[in-house]
Design a protein around this motif. Structure first.
Motif, PDB file in Angstrom:
ATOM      1  N   LEU A   1      -0.117   9.586  -4.468  1.00 22.62           N
ATOM      2  CA  LEU A   1      -0.682  10.864  -4.019  1.00 22.62           C
ATOM      3  C   LEU A   1       0.093  12.061  -4.559  1.00 22.62           C
ATOM      4  CD1 LEU A   1      -1.783  10.012  -0.394  1.00 22.62           C
ATOM      5  CD2 LEU A   1      -3.242  10.747  -2.252  1.00 22.62           C
TER       6      LEU A   1
ATOM      7  N   LEU B   1       0.548   5.191  -1.795  1.00 25.18           N
ATOM      8  CA  LEU B   1       0.749   6.517  -1.215  1.00 25.18           C
ATOM      9  C   LEU B   1       1.635   7.372  -2.103  1.00 25.18           C
ATOM     10  CD1 LEU B   1       1.095   5.813   2.579  1.00 25.18           C
ATOM     11  CD2 LEU B   1      -0.760   6.911   1.363  1.00 25.18           C
TER      12      LEU B   1
ATOM     13  N   LEU C   1      23.728  11.818   1.346  1.00 29.68           N
ATOM     14  CA  LEU C   1      22.355  11.730   0.881  1.00 29.68           C
ATOM     15  C   LEU C   1      21.712  10.415   1.286  1.00 29.68           C
ATOM     16  CD1 LEU C   1      22.376  13.301  -2.670  1.00 29.68           C
ATOM     17  CD2 LEU C   1      20.999  13.993  -0.722  1.00 29.68           C
ATOM     18  N   GLY C   2      22.521   9.462   1.737  1.00 28.74           N
ATOM     19  CA  GLY C   2      21.966   8.182   2.116  1.00 28.74           C
ATOM     20  C   GLY C   2      21.822   7.274   0.916  1.00 28.74           C
ATOM     21  N   GLY C   3      21.480   6.016   1.184  1.00 30.73           N
ATOM     22  CA  GLY C   3      21.547   5.014   0.146  1.00 30.73           C
ATOM     23  C   GLY C   3      20.339   4.886  -0.759  1.00 30.73           C
ATOM     24  N   ASN C   4      19.228   5.496  -0.398  1.00 33.50           N
ATOM     25  CA  ASN C   4      18.017   5.194  -1.160  1.00 33.50           C
ATOM     26  C   ASN C   4      17.211   6.454  -1.445  1.00 33.50           C
ATOM     27  OD1 ASN C   4      16.465   3.467  -2.514  1.00 33.50           O
ATOM     28  ND2 ASN C   4      15.483   2.520  -0.733  1.00 33.50           N
ATOM     29  N   VAL C   5      17.937   7.494  -1.859  1.00 37.50           N
ATOM     30  CA  VAL C   5      17.315   8.806  -1.969  1.00 37.50           C
ATOM     31  C   VAL C   5      16.256   8.840  -3.075  1.00 37.50           C
ATOM     32  CG1 VAL C   5      18.891   9.920  -3.599  1.00 37.50           C
ATOM     33  CG2 VAL C   5      17.891  11.243  -1.744  1.00 37.50           C
TER      34      VAL C   5
ATOM     35  N   LEU D   1      12.485   9.273  -2.493  1.00 36.41           N
ATOM     36  CA  LEU D   1      11.900  10.572  -2.172  1.00 36.41           C
ATOM     37  C   LEU D   1      11.487  11.348  -3.416  1.00 36.41           C
ATOM     38  CD1 LEU D   1      14.069  11.949   0.732  1.00 36.41           C
ATOM     39  CD2 LEU D   1      11.895  10.774   0.803  1.00 36.41           C
TER      40      LEU D   1
ATOM     41  N   TRP E   1       0.816  -1.220   0.000  1.00 31.08           N
ATOM     42  CA  TRP E   1       0.000   0.000   0.000  1.00 31.08           C
ATOM     43  C   TRP E   1       0.850   1.271   0.000  1.00 31.08           C
ATOM     44  CZ3 TRP E   1      -0.941   3.591   4.151  1.00 31.08           C
ATOM     45  CH2 TRP E   1      -0.130   3.374   5.264  1.00 31.08           C
ATOM     46  N   LEU E   2       2.134   1.144   0.386  1.00 34.37           N
ATOM     47  CA  LEU E   2       3.007   2.324   0.344  1.00 34.37           C
ATOM     48  C   LEU E   2       3.147   2.826  -1.087  1.00 34.37           C
ATOM     49  CD1 LEU E   2       5.758   1.363   2.913  1.00 34.37           C
ATOM     50  CD2 LEU E   2       4.054   3.169   3.109  1.00 34.37           C
TER      51      LEU E   2
ATOM     52  N   LEU F   1       4.799  22.339  -7.063  1.00 35.74           N
ATOM     53  CA  LEU F   1       3.709  23.073  -6.402  1.00 35.74           C
ATOM     54  C   LEU F   1       4.092  24.499  -6.068  1.00 35.74           C
ATOM     55  CD1 LEU F   1       1.865  20.662  -4.004  1.00 35.74           C
ATOM     56  CD2 LEU F   1       1.128  21.626  -6.157  1.00 35.74           C
ATOM     57  N   LEU F   2       5.375  24.723  -5.756  1.00 34.96           N
ATOM     58  CA  LEU F   2       5.776  26.096  -5.448  1.00 34.96           C
ATOM     59  C   LEU F   2       5.634  26.973  -6.680  1.00 34.96           C
ATOM     60  CD1 LEU F   2       8.795  25.798  -3.036  1.00 34.96           C
ATOM     61  CD2 LEU F   2       6.594  26.874  -2.619  1.00 34.96           C
TER      62      LEU F   2
ATOM     63  N   GLU G   1      18.185   7.914   7.847  1.00 33.46           N
ATOM     64  CA  GLU G   1      19.556   7.876   7.312  1.00 33.46           C
ATOM     65  C   GLU G   1      20.563   8.568   8.223  1.00 33.46           C
ATOM     66  OE1 GLU G   1      20.825   6.485   4.517  1.00 33.46           O
ATOM     67  OE2 GLU G   1      18.894   5.534   4.144  1.00 33.46           O
TER      68      GLU G   1
ATOM     69  N   TYR H   1      12.670   9.498   5.917  1.00 33.54           N
ATOM     70  CA  TYR H   1      13.892   9.113   5.225  1.00 33.54           C
ATOM     71  C   TYR H   1      15.106   9.767   5.874  1.00 33.54           C
ATOM     72  CZ  TYR H   1      17.349   8.525   1.602  1.00 33.54           C
ATOM     73  OH  TYR H   1      18.492   8.196   0.931  1.00 33.54           O
TER      74      TYR H   1
ATOM     75  N   MET I   1       7.046  16.828  -6.445  1.00 33.09           N
ATOM     76  CA  MET I   1       5.758  17.456  -6.135  1.00 33.09           C
ATOM     77  C   MET I   1       5.945  18.817  -5.480  1.00 33.09           C
ATOM     78  SD  MET I   1       2.905  16.180  -3.405  1.00 33.09           S
ATOM     79  CE  MET I   1       3.943  16.371  -1.973  1.00 33.09           C
ATOM     80  N   MET I   2       6.841  18.886  -4.468  1.00 34.73           N
ATOM     81  CA  MET I   2       6.985  20.152  -3.741  1.00 34.73           C
ATOM     82  C   MET I   2       7.533  21.241  -4.642  1.00 34.73           C
ATOM     83  SD  MET I   2       8.053  19.134   0.086  1.00 34.73           S
ATOM     84  CE  MET I   2       7.123  17.906   0.961  1.00 34.73           C
TER      85      MET I   2
ATOM     86  N   PHE J   1       7.963  12.951  -3.903  1.00 40.63           N
ATOM     87  CA  PHE J   1       7.637  14.048  -2.993  1.00 40.63           C
ATOM     88  C   PHE J   1       8.443  15.292  -3.331  1.00 40.63           C
ATOM     89  CE2 PHE J   1       6.701  10.120  -0.795  1.00 40.63           C
ATOM     90  CZ  PHE J   1       5.377  10.320  -0.514  1.00 40.63           C
TER      91      PHE J   1
END
Lengths: 295, 365
Positions: free
Chosen positions: A223, A220, A262-266, A269, A216-217, A279-280, B152, B148, A275-276, A272
């Protein structure tokens, strides 16, 4: 070039799932101006039904039955929890669908249990060669399913009586009512279509993997896609879904070259972030109707 | 002056406790709440302390959602910011995770609130441009982005599934999370949370009946009309978000003092949804409603945990069906639906009905 085509096929495959789910959100939104947060649960329920029926009647039969049953479930949700709320603030209705989502998800998860359900689809992770490049069959299948669903919806909205009624309700509910259109029937029909699309999307998302509680993620993620495409635009949902899918796959392929902080699984994101940013600049998404403010 | 309901001045009409009955009832309630610490056992006190800390956060969400009409599904994100700010300031400097070693609650509590408020003000431009459901989904995006980042950033949070120690509540050199000679740990924490809840609730009530609160209500009821009347929409929406985030930040810092430990997995979408449910079930747009909602949901969980001993079919084993976690989720969902359909004003609305029934009794008007 080979890599580019592979990324594109994977991205369109992921994007097709987003597009199918987003179409459901958008159809409900056009009818009742409500975002149905129950859509993720319907998707999970659809995938569970397909995987339970597949050993009995084969994958295609199970898919058809799953879509029909999920559509019925969506109809029931609409009749019991959403229809009594006509005329109340849209946010209230949206929160009600959140409650419905929680309830349906518990039941779907209890069917899944601790194991993983297999879909029994004919494709799995096998690959096929297109223009000399190995691509996954499931990507092609998802793109085909999205194209088919999109075409059927286009023909339905463009040429059928019900489709015309649904477009009229999307423009103005009261005027449509005054012209003798049954707005209630339009609501019911919209939810049924959205339910069927959710089941299709859920089944497609589980192809090559398994049906588990985290499915179900994926819904999401749809959205931000509908916000990106514009809440009331069907073509917007498809385009935004495919764009997000491809961007996400591209980032996922190259994220090992990104700086460590940035981490391993950017890439997760991406929807999102896109989208942001959009939207701006464009508050009503790429294809959404700009709301006229009347006093 | 024995007609307490007749107000001669605007100030007496707007007073916090405008009737004698309310004054007496409020004092009695506070006295009972304070004395409960001596009567109840520690596990109940811990539960009530959790309820009080939660209520602070819910009051904050209610300021943005119930008063100003800015629907936020991102409350979990602001709770997380507060919780991690507090934990980082009061953490052990030589520990595995970031820590400055300043354990005084007088330092980390305002800091947690201010950092969250600053982030809330950063998000506010989105709220200024967006309305209704668009805003709800963008704030929902915050939860995912936050999840996230916190997952991290292992130096700060310890990473998903591992976590880190939470903030240490120390007031004037006394560690409140350790039993002292006079009182137990849970009694001290309960009194701390109760005092803070009263302070925060009073502050919120005062904001709500001020110029700012009236501006919030005007924006909620019709933002275009509010703008035409001269209310600066951008300014007041920013204030609403910053204030709501301040409350969330403080609540986040306090909540995890009680358990002493937090992981990034605590701050998921479900937390945001439960927060919205608390506001709606309690009563949107009222402070007492927010407090009622927070306590109602907090006290619900021991009830469901007691179910397996009452109903033999229900287990507390998460791998079997039906188990208490499933029932709890279903109860949340069903409560949201039932309240919104039948009593949109929530628990506070039920109380108002009850009160006006007995006020007029035996007449029906």
């Amino acid at each position: 070039m080979t890599e580019a085509i592979q990324i594109l096929s994977r991205g369109l495959g992921a994007g097709g799932i987003y597009a199918l789910l987003s179409l459901g959100f958008v159809i409900i939104y056009r009818a009742s101006r409500v975002i149905s947060f129950a859509q993720p649960a319907l998707m999970l329920a659809g995938a569970v039904i397909v995987s339970r029926l597949a050993p009995e009647v084969g994958f295609y039969g199970a898919l058809a039955a799953g879509m029909a049953l999920t559509a019925t479930l969506a109809l029931a949700v609409e009749r019991v929890a959403v229809r009594p709320m006509v005329g109340r603030p849209v946010f209230t209705v949206a929160i009600i669908t959140l409650g419905v989502d929680a309830v349906i998800r518990v039941f779907a998860n209890s069917v899944i249990g601790v194991g993983l359900l297999q879909l029994g689809d004919p494709w799995g992770l096998s690959e096929t060669t297109v223009f000399g490049v190995e691509v996954q069959q499931r990507s092609l299948v998802i793109v085909a399913a999205t194209a088919l669903a999109g075409t059927i919806l286009y023909v339905f909205f463009r040429f059928s009586r019900m489709g015309l009624a649904m477009r009229a309700v999307a423009v103005d509910q009261e005027t449509a009512l005054a012209h003798g259109i049954s707005v209630g029937a339009v609501f019911a029909f919209s939810w049924a279509i959205a339910g069927a699309l959710a089941a299709l999307g859920g089944a497609m998302a589980a192809v090559g993997g398994s049906v588990d509680a985290n499915l179900w993620l994926t819904a999401l993620v749809a959205l931000p896609v509908i916000i990106l495409g514009g809440l009331d635009s069907l073509p917007g949902a498809v385009v935004a879904g495919l764009v997000v899918g491809v961007v996400q796959e591209t980032l996922a392929t190259y994220q090992h070259t990104f700086p460590n902080w940035l981490g391993g699984n950017v890439a997760t994101l991406t929807p999102f972030a896109v989208m942001m940013i959009v939207l701006l600049v464009r508050p009503y998404g790429l294809f959404g109707t700009r709301e006229v403010e009347r006093v | 002056m024995n007609r307490p309901l007749m107000h001669h001045r605007y100030s007496s009409d707007m007073a916090l406790l405008n009737t004698r009955a309310k004054k007496v009832a409020m004092l009695a309630l506070l006295a009972v709440a304070a004395l409960l610490a001596l009567l109840l056992t520690d596990d109940y006190l811990q539960l009530l302390a959790t309820g009080a800390a939660t209520a602070i956060g819910i009051i904050g969400l209610n300021l943005a959602t119930g008063y100003a009409g800015q629907v936020s599904l991102g409350h979990a994100f602001f709770l997380a910011i507060g919780a991690y700010t507090a934990a980082a300031i009061s953490g052990d400097p030589h520990g595995r995770t970031i820590g400055l070693g300043i354990t005084s609650i007088l330092v980390w509590l305002p800091a947690a609130g201010l950092v969250a408020a600053a982030v809330g003000a950063l998000v506010a431009p989105l709220a200024v441009r967006l309305r209704g459901l668009y805003l709800a989904i963008v704030t929902l995006g915050l939860v995912f982005v936050g999840g996230y980042v916190f997952g991290e950033w292992r130096e700060l949070t310890g990473g998903s599934g591992i976590g880190r120690p939470a903030a240490v509540p120390e007031l004037f050199g006394v560690r409140l999370d350790r039993s002292t000679a006079l009182f137990t740990r849970d009694q001290q924490l309960y009194w701390l949370m109760l005092t803070l809840l009263v302070l925060f609730a009073l502050a919120a009530r005062n904001v709500a009946r001020s110029r700012v609160g009236r501006a919030f209500n005007a924006i909620r009821d019709r933002d275009i009309a509010a703008g035409i009347m001269g209310i600066n929409l951008a300014r007041y929406k920013t204030i609403a978000f910053a204030l709501s985030s301040f409350y969330a930040g403080c609540a986040g810092g306090l909540l995890f003092c009680i358990t002493g430990y937090l992981t990034p997995d605590n701050f998921n979408l479900a937390l945001s949804v439960v927060a919205i449910a608390m506001v709606l079930v309690g009563g949107a747009g009222t402070i007492s409603g927010a407090v009622l909602g927070a306590f109602f949901f907090t006290l619900l969980s021991p009830l469901t945990k007691a179910l397996p001993s009452l109903v033999p079919a229900v287990t507390d084993d998460a791998t079997r069906t039906p188990n208490i976690f499933q029932l709890e989720t279903v109860a949340y969902g069903a409560l949201i639906v039932v309240f919104l359909v039948f009593e949109p004003r929530g628990l506070y609305g039920l109380w108002v009905r009850l009160r006006s029934y007995w006020k007029a009794w035996p007449f029906s008007y």
